[in-house]
Design a protein around this motif. Structure first.
Motif, PDB file in Angstrom:
ATOM      1  N   PRO A  43       0.805  -1.224   0.000  1.00 24.99           N
ATOM      2  CA  PRO A  43       0.000   0.000   0.000  1.00 24.99           C
ATOM      3  C   PRO A  43       0.840   1.278   0.000  1.00 24.99           C
ATOM      4  CG  PRO A  43      -0.955  -1.597   1.499  1.00 24.99           C
ATOM      5  CD  PRO A  43       0.375  -2.146   1.083  1.00 24.99           C
ATOM      6  N   LEU A  44       1.983   1.266   0.697  1.00 27.55           N
ATOM      7  CA  LEU A  44       2.873   2.432   0.674  1.00 27.55           C
ATOM      8  C   LEU A  44       3.401   2.662  -0.741  1.00 27.55           C
ATOM      9  CD1 LEU A  44       5.158   2.290   3.857  1.00 27.55           C
ATOM     10  CD2 LEU A  44       3.607   4.136   3.231  1.00 27.55           C
ATOM     11  N   ARG A  45       3.837   1.605  -1.376  1.00 25.09           N
ATOM     12  CA  ARG A  45       4.428   1.725  -2.708  1.00 25.09           C
ATOM     13  C   ARG A  45       3.383   2.087  -3.765  1.00 25.09           C
ATOM     14  NH1 ARG A  45       8.382  -3.343  -1.437  1.00 25.09           N
ATOM     15  NH2 ARG A  45      10.283  -2.119  -1.099  1.00 25.09           N
ATOM     16  N   ALA A  46       2.140   1.659  -3.531  1.00 24.10           N
ATOM     17  CA  ALA A  46       1.070   1.962  -4.484  1.00 24.10           C
ATOM     18  C   ALA A  46       0.497   3.358  -4.283  1.00 24.10           C
ATOM     19  CB  ALA A  46      -0.029   0.919  -4.356  1.00 24.10           C
ATOM     20  N   GLY A  47       0.893   4.039  -3.202  1.00 18.70           N
ATOM     21  CA  GLY A  47       0.346   5.351  -2.919  1.00 18.70           C
ATOM     22  C   GLY A  47      -1.003   5.321  -2.254  1.00 18.70           C
ATOM     23  N   ASP A  48      -1.405   4.139  -1.742  1.00 18.29           N
ATOM     24  CA  ASP A  48      -2.704   4.028  -1.077  1.00 18.29           C
ATOM     25  C   ASP A  48      -2.668   4.600   0.340  1.00 18.29           C
ATOM     26  OD1 ASP A  48      -3.737   2.776  -3.328  1.00 18.29           O
ATOM     27  OD2 ASP A  48      -3.250   0.764  -2.580  1.00 18.29           O
ATOM     28  N   ILE A  49      -1.486   4.631   0.944  1.00 17.28           N
ATOM     29  CA  ILE A  49      -1.310   5.253   2.250  1.00 17.28           C
ATOM     30  C   ILE A  49      -0.066   6.128   2.196  1.00 17.28           C
ATOM     31  CG2 ILE A  49      -2.505   3.485   3.618  1.00 17.28           C
ATOM     32  CD1 ILE A  49       0.168   2.264   4.283  1.00 17.28           C
ATOM     33  N   ASP A  50       0.006   7.087   3.095  1.00 17.22           N
ATOM     34  CA  ASP A  50       1.114   8.044   3.118  1.00 17.22           C
ATOM     35  C   ASP A  50       2.163   7.702   4.164  1.00 17.22           C
ATOM     36  OD1 ASP A  50      -0.309   9.909   1.276  1.00 17.22           O
ATOM     37  OD2 ASP A  50      -1.673  10.068   2.984  1.00 17.22           O
ATOM     38  N   LEU A  51       1.738   6.981   5.187  1.00 13.48           N
ATOM     39  CA  LEU A  51       2.576   6.732   6.359  1.00 13.48           C
ATOM     40  C   LEU A  51       2.122   5.428   6.983  1.00 13.48           C
ATOM     41  CD1 LEU A  51       4.691   7.943   8.401  1.00 13.48           C
ATOM     42  CD2 LEU A  51       2.740   9.032   9.550  1.00 13.48           C
ATOM     43  N   GLN A  52       3.045   4.721   7.611  1.00 13.74           N
ATOM     44  CA  GLN A  52       2.698   3.426   8.195  1.00 13.74           C
ATOM     45  C   GLN A  52       3.475   3.213   9.485  1.00 13.74           C
ATOM     46  OE1 GLN A  52       2.626   0.269   5.312  1.00 13.74           O
ATOM     47  NE2 GLN A  52       3.074  -1.325   6.826  1.00 13.74           N
ATOM     48  N   ALA A  59      14.909  -2.771   5.195  1.00 11.49           N
ATOM     49  CA  ALA A  59      16.063  -2.561   4.316  1.00 11.49           C
ATOM     50  C   ALA A  59      15.556  -2.440   2.890  1.00 11.49           C
ATOM     51  CB  ALA A  59      17.055  -3.711   4.456  1.00 11.49           C
ATOM     52  N   GLU A  60      14.703  -1.450   2.664  1.00 14.56           N
ATOM     53  CA  GLU A  60      14.106  -1.204   1.359  1.00 14.56           C
ATOM     54  C   GLU A  60      14.551   0.180   0.888  1.00 14.56           C
ATOM     55  OE1 GLU A  60      12.092  -3.734   0.031  1.00 14.56           O
ATOM     56  OE2 GLU A  60      12.784  -4.773   1.838  1.00 14.56           O
ATOM     57  N   PRO A  61      15.291   0.272  -0.212  1.00  9.44           N
ATOM     58  CA  PRO A  61      15.837   1.570  -0.628  1.00  9.44           C
ATOM     59  C   PRO A  61      14.787   2.622  -0.953  1.00  9.44           C
ATOM     60  CG  PRO A  61      16.158  -0.104  -2.330  1.00  9.44           C
ATOM     61  CD  PRO A  61      15.705  -0.814  -1.115  1.00  9.44           C
ATOM     62  N   ASP A  62      13.578   2.195  -1.297  1.00 10.90           N
ATOM     63  CA  ASP A  62      12.540   3.162  -1.638  1.00 10.90           C
ATOM     64  C   ASP A  62      11.682   3.558  -0.447  1.00 10.90           C
ATOM     65  OD1 ASP A  62      11.523   0.544  -1.565  1.00 10.90           O
ATOM     66  OD2 ASP A  62       9.820   1.081  -2.850  1.00 10.90           O
ATOM     67  N   LEU A  63      12.001   3.026   0.733  1.00  3.87           N
ATOM     68  CA  LEU A  63      11.239   3.336   1.942  1.00  3.87           C
ATOM     69  C   LEU A  63      12.189   3.854   3.013  1.00  3.87           C
ATOM     70  CD1 LEU A  63       8.899   0.196   2.102  1.00  3.87           C
ATOM     71  CD2 LEU A  63       8.376   2.443   1.117  1.00  3.87           C
ATOM     72  N   THR A  64      11.685   4.800   3.809  1.00  8.40           N
ATOM     73  CA  THR A  64      12.473   5.401   4.885  1.00  8.40           C
ATOM     74  C   THR A  64      11.947   4.942   6.237  1.00  8.40           C
ATOM     75  OG1 THR A  64      13.061   7.353   3.595  1.00  8.40           O
ATOM     76  CG2 THR A  64      13.129   7.578   5.991  1.00  8.40           C
ATOM     77  N   LEU A  65      12.852   4.500   7.099  1.00  9.84           N
ATOM     78  CA  LEU A  65      12.490   4.093   8.446  1.00  9.84           C
ATOM     79  C   LEU A  65      12.586   5.299   9.372  1.00  9.84           C
ATOM     80  CD1 LEU A  65      11.784   1.733  10.381  1.00  9.84           C
ATOM     81  CD2 LEU A  65      14.247   1.449  10.747  1.00  9.84           C
ATOM     82  N   GLY A  66      11.473   5.656   9.997  1.00 15.58           N
ATOM     83  CA  GLY A  66      11.428   6.772  10.921  1.00 15.58           C
ATOM     84  C   GLY A  66      11.608   6.327  12.355  1.00 15.58           C
ATOM     85  N   PRO A  67      11.213   7.168  13.314  1.00 10.86           N
ATOM     86  CA  PRO A  67      11.420   6.828  14.724  1.00 10.86           C
ATOM     87  C   PRO A  67      10.514   5.698  15.200  1.00 10.86           C
ATOM     88  CG  PRO A  67      10.135   8.844  14.517  1.00 10.86           C
ATOM     89  CD  PRO A  67      10.604   8.500  13.140  1.00 10.86           C
ATOM     90  N   VAL A  68      10.970   5.020  16.233  1.00 13.15           N
ATOM     91  CA  VAL A  68      10.171   3.976  16.872  1.00 13.15           C
ATOM     92  C   VAL A  68       9.097   4.639  17.720  1.00 13.15           C
ATOM     93  CG1 VAL A  68      10.204   2.091  18.557  1.00 13.15           C
ATOM     94  CG2 VAL A  68      12.041   2.295  16.866  1.00 13.15           C
ATOM     95  N   LEU A  69       7.848   4.330  17.427  1.00 16.80           N
ATOM     96  CA  LEU A  69       6.735   4.911  18.177  1.00 16.80           C
ATOM     97  C   LEU A  69       6.606   4.259  19.551  1.00 16.80           C
ATOM     98  CD1 LEU A  69       4.181   6.736  18.281  1.00 16.80           C
ATOM     99  CD2 LEU A  69       2.927   4.821  17.245  1.00 16.80           C
ATOM    100  N   VAL A  70       6.675   2.950  19.581  1.00 16.44           N
ATOM    101  CA  VAL A  70       6.493   2.218  20.834  1.00 16.44           C
ATOM    102  C   VAL A  70       7.121   0.840  20.689  1.00 16.44           C
ATOM    103  CG1 VAL A  70       4.263   1.176  20.202  1.00 16.44           C
ATOM    104  CG2 VAL A  70       4.748   1.679  22.605  1.00 16.44           C
ATOM    105  N   SER A  71       7.481   0.247  21.804  1.00 19.32           N
ATOM    106  CA  SER A  71       8.039  -1.102  21.821  1.00 19.32           C
ATOM    107  C   SER A  71       7.214  -1.977  22.754  1.00 19.32           C
ATOM    108  CB  SER A  71       9.496  -1.095  22.290  1.00 19.32           C
ATOM    109  OG  SER A  71      10.300  -0.341  21.414  1.00 19.32           O
ATOM    110  N   LEU A 190       3.206  15.118   7.192  1.00 16.83           N
ATOM    111  CA  LEU A 190       3.704  13.841   7.708  1.00 16.83           C
ATOM    112  C   LEU A 190       4.576  14.079   8.935  1.00 16.83           C
ATOM    113  CD1 LEU A 190       5.074  10.901   5.587  1.00 16.83           C
ATOM    114  CD2 LEU A 190       6.385  11.726   7.547  1.00 16.83           C
ATOM    115  N   ARG A 191       5.480  15.042   8.840  1.00 15.11           N
ATOM    116  CA  ARG A 191       6.350  15.338   9.986  1.00 15.11           C
ATOM    117  C   ARG A 191       5.536  15.792  11.187  1.00 15.11           C
ATOM    118  NH1 ARG A 191       9.522  17.680   5.835  1.00 15.11           N
ATOM    119  NH2 ARG A 191       8.729  19.763   6.373  1.00 15.11           N
TER     120      ARG A 191
END
Length: 222
Positions: A43-52, A59-71, A190-191
């Motif tokens: 869904p991220l790659r298809a543009g169906d969602i903006d954030l996940q 380890a996907e070059p077209d995706l960015t890993l942001g901060p950890v929300l919760v553990s 998004l930010r």
């Protein structure tokens, strides 16, 4: 703004955060939807969602890993009839004596190896059973005695029933839930959502928050 999640735990958390975000950004329509584990980045790659919000590693070059929300602590889900159900806890080494239910579909191998290892720390093989395509599959397969599977401890909050047992690991790492978005598509909106989310789980701008009261929609402040 469209936001995806993989399980009930993060979905509930995101809905609570979205309420706070909506009060701060009243002109923004926040839509939250579940992303199936069999196609975690589709869904991220298809543009169906903006954030996940999803579980690393990533380890996907077209995706960015942001901060950890919760553990969350990692626990093992099993049937009450399983031999492990009589134990107080389990170890990764114990998985050599069980059948591990895994995830199937368009899922990276490195992700599967992290969450569903094929051998124990002492190199004993871990038998793998049926692959799930939806988290709900885990409940029916476990209840049918087809195997066990690791989940977040929060699963007991949503899927509690007499015939299911959640046993803590003594040695497995916890499960992180982090923000992910398409590389190059980070927007001010998004930010802003990520900032509100992180503030809420850290208790910034109000009384200290816990994951439990965010589940309940309590104490989220403004």
């Amino acid at each position: 703004m469209r936001i995806g999640f993989s399980g009930a735990f993060t979905g509930h958390l995101l809905h609570s955060i979205a309420e706070v975000f909506g009060r701060r950004h009243p002109g923004v329509d926040v839509q939250i939807r579940q992303v199936q584990i069999s196609d975690p980045y589709g869904p991220l790659r298809a543009g169906d969602i903006d954030l996940q919000v999803t579980e690393p590693p990533l380890a996907e070059p077209d995706l960015t890993l942001g901060p950890v929300l919760v553990s969350q602590p990692r626990v093992l889900l099993m049937s009450s009839a399983h031999p492990f159900a009589r134990r107080d806890s389990v170890s990764v080494e114990d998985l050599a004596e069980a059948t591990l239910l895994t995830v199937g579909g368009n899922v990276p191998t490195y992700w599967l190896d992290h969450h569903f290892p094929r051998q124990t720390p002492s190199a004993r093989p871990i038998p793998h059973g049926q692959a799930m395509t939806h988290w709900e599959d885990a409940l029916s397969l476990v209840l049918a005695g087809k195997g066990v599977t690791p989940v977040a401890a929060a699963g007991a909050h949503y899927y509690s029933r007499p015939s299911l047992v959640f046993k803590p690991f003594t040695d497995a790492p916890g499960i992180d839930y982090a923000f992910v978005w398409p590389t190059g598509h980070e927007t001010a909106l998004l930010r802003a959502f990520v900032r509100v989310a992180m503030d809420q789980v850290r208790g910034v701008g109000g009384p200290a928050q816990t994951v439990e009261n965010l589940w309940a929609g309590e104490g989220t402040g403004t």
